[in-house]
Scaffold this motif. Structure first.
Motif, short mmCIF file in Angstrom:
data_model
loop_
_atom_site.label_atom_id
_atom_site.label_comp_id
_atom_site.label_asym_id
_atom_site.label_seq_id
_atom_site.Cartn_x
_atom_site.Cartn_y
_atom_site.Cartn_z
N UNK A 334 38.55 102.93 -10.76
CA UNK A 334 39.40 102.81 -9.58
C UNK A 334 40.23 101.53 -9.62
N UNK A 335 39.60 100.41 -9.92
CA UNK A 335 40.36 99.15 -9.96
C UNK A 335 41.33 99.14 -11.15
N UNK A 336 40.96 99.83 -12.23
CA UNK A 336 41.86 99.87 -13.40
C UNK A 336 43.13 100.66 -13.08
N UNK A 337 42.97 101.85 -12.50
CA UNK A 337 44.13 102.66 -12.17
C UNK A 337 44.94 102.03 -11.05
N UNK A 338 44.27 101.32 -10.15
CA UNK A 338 45.01 100.63 -9.10
C UNK A 338 45.89 99.53 -9.69
N UNK A 339 45.38 98.86 -10.73
CA UNK A 339 46.16 97.80 -11.37
C UNK A 339 47.29 98.37 -12.23
N UNK A 340 47.02 99.51 -12.88
CA UNK A 340 48.02 100.10 -13.77
C UNK A 340 49.09 100.87 -13.03
N UNK A 383 38.43 97.17 -21.51
CA UNK A 383 39.33 97.93 -20.63
C UNK A 383 40.76 97.41 -20.72
N UNK A 384 40.92 96.10 -20.67
CA UNK A 384 42.27 95.52 -20.79
C UNK A 384 42.91 95.88 -22.13
N UNK A 385 42.12 95.86 -23.19
CA UNK A 385 42.65 96.21 -24.51
C UNK A 385 43.09 97.68 -24.54
N UNK A 400 50.64 91.37 -18.27
CA UNK A 400 50.78 89.94 -18.55
C UNK A 400 49.39 89.30 -18.55
N UNK A 401 49.33 88.06 -19.04
CA UNK A 401 48.05 87.35 -19.07
C UNK A 401 47.48 87.18 -17.67
N UNK A 402 48.37 86.95 -16.70
CA UNK A 402 47.92 86.77 -15.32
C UNK A 402 47.33 88.06 -14.77
N UNK A 403 47.99 89.19 -15.07
CA UNK A 403 47.48 90.47 -14.57
C UNK A 403 46.18 90.86 -15.27
N UNK A 405 43.91 88.74 -16.33
CA UNK A 405 42.88 87.90 -15.71
C UNK A 405 42.47 88.47 -14.36
N UNK A 406 43.45 88.95 -13.61
CA UNK A 406 43.15 89.53 -12.29
C UNK A 406 42.30 90.79 -12.43
N UNK A 407 42.66 91.66 -13.38
CA UNK A 407 41.89 92.90 -13.58
C UNK A 407 40.47 92.59 -14.06
N UNK A 408 40.35 91.64 -14.98
CA UNK A 408 39.01 91.27 -15.46
C UNK A 408 38.15 90.74 -14.32
N UNK A 409 38.74 89.96 -13.45
CA UNK A 409 37.99 89.44 -12.31
C UNK A 409 37.54 90.54 -11.37
N UNK A 410 38.41 91.54 -11.14
CA UNK A 410 38.04 92.66 -10.27
C UNK A 410 36.91 93.49 -10.89
N UNK A 411 36.98 93.69 -12.21
CA UNK A 411 35.93 94.47 -12.88
C UNK A 411 34.61 93.72 -12.83
N UNK A 412 34.62 92.43 -13.11
CA UNK A 412 33.37 91.65 -13.10
C UNK A 412 32.83 91.49 -11.70
N UNK A 413 33.70 91.57 -10.68
CA UNK A 413 33.23 91.47 -9.29
C UNK A 413 32.45 92.70 -8.86
#
Length: 449
Positions: A334-340, A383-385, A400-403, A405-413
């Motif tokens: 869900x967070x992955x598709x929301x980010x993409x 997932x990011x890869x 981008x690197x910022x996005x 980082x944001x997605x990784x933080x959401x996944x780890x949360x």
């Protein structure tokens, strides 16, 4: 009437006792009224050893019947005793003593066939137990060829041909055995020494007993499936009549489910109506459904499992572990598709591949040694890869690197106990209300996880 001067005056003592009795009655009434406000446990009921054994037998039969119905691959297997257990050592010692005794008797001059004839009798009974009522010809053949009285007379007169008996036994075993045992029967024909032959015959007979038992299980499964509900209801009713407190945990489980539903309904009534004097009416089916959903979040270490579903506790534990993995997988998707955004929403192959990667990395989630935070860190990197690779293949701009980082933080949360996304996915998975307000995209992801 005058009072006898010789009799002591008891009026003072009587009045004192009456006051004490009144006080005791008052205390008892207060205690009874206070007890009336709280539910009382079922009174203990003493049962005899015979009743206890009968109840245990009934429960064992019910558990066996339930397992046959629920588990389509159920099979009866021979008991395997632990290598160094006392029971196995005793069994091995007794068996060795018997076979040593038989070997000694057969080596005597002339041989003694007392124990050998007993073995033939056991083999005869086993072969007869394999026959169906219509197998009259085979029954007659076994009875005539393994006539113990005739065999005893032949042994006494020195005319017993033990090899001929063994040949008939092996041939009959080949007729009655399942095709899977043809190889074992063939090996028996290659054994020419009497003692090893008898040992292997009994070993193959044990396998044939298992085959026959499993064939019986397969045959009665359709009938059990038709009668299982009424059978289990009858058994639980009999258990309850013998021991009224035997279903206390079921009562507590259903009461908790009803209270939980009622607590959810009261705020809705307060919000939508001016009067709340009428208690909310609960549907029995809704209470039952909610009670079963609560089993998916059951604390198996701290709370006793309800008696009527105790036979399926291991299955509920497996479903609970599977649900936890599904919730995490759904939350990550869900967070992955929301980010993409919409770039990856129409690519089912990407969804299937990412889901497979996530589930592989979350393997062993239920193990005590599993570190969820470390696993999610790896999942976020992978997932990011995968997302960047897919975006590049379809002509979209990678993250981008910022996005990233944001997605990784959401996944780890997702590992946090009160994570909002996990709570949403969990509600969708466990919701017994079809009108639950949910995001259609989230529900679609849950249905495809």
């Amino acid at each position: 009437m005058s009072q006898d001067p010789g009799r002591p005056d008891t009026s003072e003592g009587t009045s004192g006792k009456s006051e004490d009795n009144q006080q005791d009655n008052l205390d008892n009434s207060e205690q009874s009224s206070s007890r009336g406000n709280t539910p009382q446990a079922s009174p203990p009921q003493f049962v005899s050893v015979e009743e206890l054994m009968e109840t245990a037998k009934g429960v064992t039969n019910m558990v066996l019947a339930h397992e046959i119905v629920v588990n389509g691959g159920f099979q009866i297997k021979p008991a395997e005793l632990p290598e160094n257990s006392l029971e196995r050592r005793v069994r091995d010692i007794v068996h060795k003593a018997f076979w040593d005794c038989l070997e000694t008797q057969l080596k005597e001059d002339p041989p003694t066939y007392d124990n050998a004839i007993k073995l033939v009798g056991e083999i005869k009974e086993t072969l007869l137990s394999f026959l169906l009522p219509g197998h009259t010809r085979l029954r007659n053949q076994i009875t005539e060829a393994l006539d113990l009285e005739l065999i005893k007379q032949q042994a006494e007169n020195g005319a017993l041909d033990i090899s001929k008996l063994a040949e008939f036994i092996i041939g009959m075993m080949g007729t009655l055995c399942a095709p899977a045992r043809d190889e074992e029967i063939k090996k028996l024909k290659d054994i020419h020494e009497i003692l090893p032959l008898f040992r292997e015959i009994f070993s193959v007979l044990d396998l044939m007993k298992m085959d026959m038992a499993n064939f019986a299980v397969t045959s009665i499964r359709p009938h059990l499936m038709q009668q299982s509900v009424e059978y289990e209801r009858k058994k639980f009713q009999e258990l309850y009549e013998k021991q009224p407190n035997s279903l206390d945990f079921v009562t507590e489980w259903l009461q908790e489910a009803a209270d939980d539903l009622r607590s959810r309904m009261v705020p809705a009534i307060d919000h939508g109506a001016t009067s709340t004097s009428t208690a909310p009416v609960l549907c029995s089916v809704a209470v039952q459904n909610h009670a079963y959903l609560k089993l998916l979040k059951w604390d198996h270490l701290q709370k006793p499992f309800p008696e009527t579903v105790l036979m399926d506790q291991s299955r509920f534990q497996e479903m609970q572990l599977e649900l936890e993995q599904l919730i995490l997988t759904g939350a990550i998707l869900l967070v992955t598709f929301n980010a993409a955004g919409t770039a990856l929403s129409g690519l089912p192959a990407f969804t299937a591949n990412l889901k497979m990667v996530i589930r592989v990395l979350l393997t062993g989630l239920h193990l005590p040694s599993f570190n969820l935070s470390e696993a999610l860190a790896v999942v976020s990197e992978k997932t990011c890869a995968e997302v960047n690779s897919c975006l590049s293949q379809h002509g979209f701009t990678p993250f981008t690197l910022e996005k990233e980082t944001e997605l990784k933080g959401q996944i780890q949360a997702v590992a946090k106990p009160n994570n909002t996304v996990c709570k949403l996915i969990g509600m969708l998975c466990r919701s017994d209300d079809c009108s639950f307000p949910c995001n259609s995209c989230a529900k679609s992801i849950v249905l495809h996880v």
